[in-house]
Motif scaffolding. Structure first.
Motif, short mmCIF file in Angstrom:
data_model
loop_
_atom_site.label_atom_id
_atom_site.label_comp_id
_atom_site.label_asym_id
_atom_site.label_seq_id
_atom_site.Cartn_x
_atom_site.Cartn_y
_atom_site.Cartn_z
N ILE A 34 130.18 -55.72 44.58
CA ILE A 34 129.25 -56.61 45.26
C ILE A 34 128.11 -55.78 45.82
N GLY A 35 126.91 -56.23 45.55
CA GLY A 35 125.74 -55.54 46.06
C GLY A 35 124.90 -56.45 46.93
N TRP A 36 124.26 -55.86 47.91
CA TRP A 36 123.25 -56.54 48.72
C TRP A 36 121.90 -55.93 48.36
N PHE A 37 120.94 -56.80 48.13
CA PHE A 37 119.59 -56.39 47.77
C PHE A 37 118.62 -57.11 48.69
N ARG A 38 117.42 -56.57 48.80
CA ARG A 38 116.41 -57.24 49.60
C ARG A 38 115.06 -57.10 48.91
N GLY A 47 117.95 -52.05 46.34
CA GLY A 47 119.35 -52.08 46.72
C GLY A 47 119.52 -51.61 48.15
N VAL A 48 120.33 -52.33 48.90
CA VAL A 48 120.58 -52.01 50.30
C VAL A 48 121.97 -51.38 50.46
N TYR A 60 125.10 -46.86 50.59
CA TYR A 60 124.02 -47.41 51.40
C TYR A 60 122.72 -46.70 51.04
N ALA A 61 121.65 -47.47 51.07
CA ALA A 61 120.33 -46.87 50.93
C ALA A 61 120.06 -46.00 52.15
N ASP A 62 119.28 -44.95 51.96
CA ASP A 62 118.97 -44.03 53.06
C ASP A 62 118.35 -44.77 54.24
N SER A 63 117.56 -45.80 53.95
CA SER A 63 116.83 -46.51 54.99
C SER A 63 117.73 -47.32 55.91
N VAL A 64 118.98 -47.58 55.49
CA VAL A 64 119.86 -48.41 56.30
C VAL A 64 121.16 -47.70 56.68
N ARG A 101 131.74 -54.88 36.14
CA ARG A 101 132.00 -53.64 35.43
C ARG A 101 132.65 -52.60 36.33
N VAL A 102 133.21 -51.57 35.70
CA VAL A 102 133.83 -50.48 36.45
C VAL A 102 132.75 -49.58 37.01
N GLY A 103 132.87 -49.25 38.29
CA GLY A 103 131.90 -48.37 38.91
C GLY A 103 130.71 -49.13 39.44
N TYR A 104 130.48 -49.06 40.73
CA TYR A 104 129.39 -49.86 41.30
C TYR A 104 128.05 -49.18 41.04
N SER A 105 126.99 -49.97 41.22
CA SER A 105 125.64 -49.48 40.99
C SER A 105 124.70 -50.10 42.00
N SER A 106 123.66 -49.36 42.34
CA SER A 106 122.63 -49.89 43.23
C SER A 106 121.50 -50.54 42.44
N GLN A 107 121.64 -50.58 41.12
CA GLN A 107 120.59 -51.12 40.27
C GLN A 107 120.81 -52.61 40.03
N ALA A 108 119.83 -53.40 40.36
CA ALA A 108 119.94 -54.85 40.26
C ALA A 108 120.26 -55.32 38.84
N ALA A 109 119.80 -54.60 37.85
CA ALA A 109 119.99 -55.02 36.46
C ALA A 109 121.47 -55.05 36.07
#
Length: 124
Positions: A34-38, A47-48, A60-64, A101-109
């Motif tokens: 599960i990803g959170w995006f803004r 990606g957040v 987590y993104a560096d900004s948060v 899929r296996v392995g999370y990603s910060s990429q929205a695609a």
């Protein structure tokens, strides 16, 4: 049919907190990354935070990092994003997404299922 619904957005003063919820229906969220995006006006979606469906590890993104925390409640089929020490630059539409899929990603695609988004506005 798989569906994600976000809630918990709103207007908050700088330094305040909000907790966003992402409730799933039609599928079991703990089997998915599960990803959170803004996305802020005039900016690209970013990606957040995200959480692995296999081992619960998170990113987590560096900004948060240090201010936001992702968690899940499997009984409620819901993933949360606790946001503390909010800043005006956190203002955006926040969306959650699910990826099988296996392995999370910060990429929205990578993400197949998306909620409609919830507005977060940080302003005095």
């Amino acid at each position: 049919q798989e569906k994600l619904v976000e809630s918990g957005g709103g207007l908050v003063q700088p330094g305040g907190s909000l907790r966003l919820s992402c409730e799933g229906s039609g599928f079991t969220l703990n089997y998915y990354n599960i990803g959170w995006f803004r996305q802020a006006p005039g900016k690209e979606r970013e990606g957040v935070s995200c959480m692995s469906g296999s081992d619960g590890s998170s990113w987590y993104a560096d900004s948060v990092r240090g201010r936001f925390a992702i968690s899940r409640d499997n009984d409620k089929n819901t993933v949360y994003l606790q946001m503390n020490s909010l800043k005006p630059e956190d203002t955006a539409v926040y969306s959650c997404a699910a990826d099988p899929r296996v392995g999370y990603s910060s990429q929205a695609a990578r993400y197949d299922y998306w909620g409609q988004g919830t507005q977060v506005t940080v302003s005095s």
